[in-house]
Design a protein around this motif. Structure first.
Motif, PDB file in Angstrom:
ATOM      1  N   GLU A  20      -0.182   6.077  -0.211  1.00  0.00           N
ATOM      2  CA  GLU A  20      -1.036   6.525   0.157  1.00  0.00           C
ATOM      3  C   GLU A  20      -0.675   8.141   0.293  1.00  0.00           C
ATOM      4  OE1 GLU A  20      -3.548   8.294   4.031  1.00  0.00           O
ATOM      5  OE2 GLU A  20      -3.271   5.887   3.708  1.00  0.00           O
ATOM      6  N   ALA A  72      -3.350   0.311  -3.783  1.00  0.00           N
ATOM      7  CA  ALA A  72      -2.879  -1.071  -2.732  1.00  0.00           C
ATOM      8  C   ALA A  72      -2.130  -1.828  -4.455  1.00  0.00           C
ATOM      9  CB  ALA A  72      -4.002  -1.662  -2.725  1.00  0.00           C
ATOM     10  N   VAL A 118       0.452  -1.199  -0.305  1.00  0.00           N
ATOM     11  CA  VAL A 118       0.090  -0.031  -0.014  1.00  0.00           C
ATOM     12  C   VAL A 118       1.065   1.012   0.208  1.00  0.00           C
ATOM     13  CG1 VAL A 118      -2.069   1.204   1.266  1.00  0.00           C
ATOM     14  CG2 VAL A 118      -2.010  -1.495   0.871  1.00  0.00           C
ATOM     15  N   ALA A 127       2.621   2.938  -4.369  1.00  0.00           N
ATOM     16  CA  ALA A 127       2.236   1.097  -4.073  1.00  0.00           C
ATOM     17  C   ALA A 127       3.520   0.444  -4.453  1.00  0.00           C
ATOM     18  CB  ALA A 127       1.229   0.674  -4.111  1.00  0.00           C
TER      19      ALA A 127
END
Length: 233
Positions: free
Chosen positions: A15, A26, A13, A146
């Motif tokens: 962000e 992801a 993951v 990711a």
């Protein structure tokens, strides 16, 4: 080519936040359309309040073999088809302006020479419009983060061979496989030992010669066809 080793249950993951919108990338390993769409559905279920869950999946090429795609998860904004090198692709903007989400994610995968994986980017809208350029940058960046967090591996084209030996020859055969940069995919112990071996494609001829010399021509491998295996980076 490369892939990722992260499984759908534990994806890598990344962000970022841009003008109050949060983008969550992801990525996980998939072997074809069915696994990709299952993962996409799981990400949507995990984030039911998200405005968009965009994605791109890619598989085939130099891996064990492409799968066929049937159907689309998002009529009107999804694309499925064959890419370069017999790669299959499936992507969706999921309601974002056309070309601002799925395609930027695809370009990240192409730049990194990836296959057999899916990247989803979940967006929580922050109330500020980003414009086409801003969306492209945000989706590309979330996909890149990711992918950077993922466990990547090089895909080595291989041949799968079956070799049967008597027990006294078992250890010598395994040493030869290791010396030839191969991997033992499976073993079966009955009155003899049956080994399923994956060898780099460019090692098959040398392995067969060495096998003939080592066992005086008494053992011949049975070619089971093409496959691939992963070498972690």
């Amino acid at each position: 080519m490369r892939t990722v080793l992260d499984l759908p249950g534990e994806p890598a993951v990344g962000e970022l936040e841009d003008r109050k919108s949060v983008f969550i990338g992801a990525v996980c390993h998939v072997s074809g359309a069915a696994e990709a769409l299952d993962f996409l559905a799981a990400r949507r279920k995990a984030d039911p309040k998200a405005r968009h869950v965009c994605h791109c999946a890619i598989w085939g090429g130099d891996s064990a073999g492409p799968a066929s795609l049937t159907g689309s998860d998002n009529a009107g904004s999804a694309h499925a088809g064959q890419g370069s090198g017999n790669l299959s692709e499936h992507m969706s903007d999921d309601g974002e302006p056309s070309g601002t989400a799925g395609k930027p994610i695809l370009e990240v995968l192409r730049r990194n020479d990836m296959t057999d994986c899916i990247v989803t980017v979940t967006r929580y809208f922050g109330g500020i419009l980003l414009g086409s350029g801003g969306l492209i940058r945000a989706y590309s960046s979330a996909a890149s983060l990711a992918l950077k967090a993922a466990k990547q591996a090089k895909i080595t084209p291989a041949r799968r061979l079956m070799v049967r030996v008597d027990y006294p020859r078992y250890e010598r055969l395994k040493q030869l496989v290791e010396h030839s940069q191969g991997q033992v995919a499976s073993e079966e112990f009955t009155d003899r030992v049956s080994l399923t071996i994956d060898l780099p494609a460019d090692q098959q001829e040398a392995f067969t010669r060495s096998l003939t010399n080592l066992f005086n021509g008494q053992i011949s491998p049975q070619d089971q066809g093409p496959t691939a295996f992963y070498q972690p980076l």
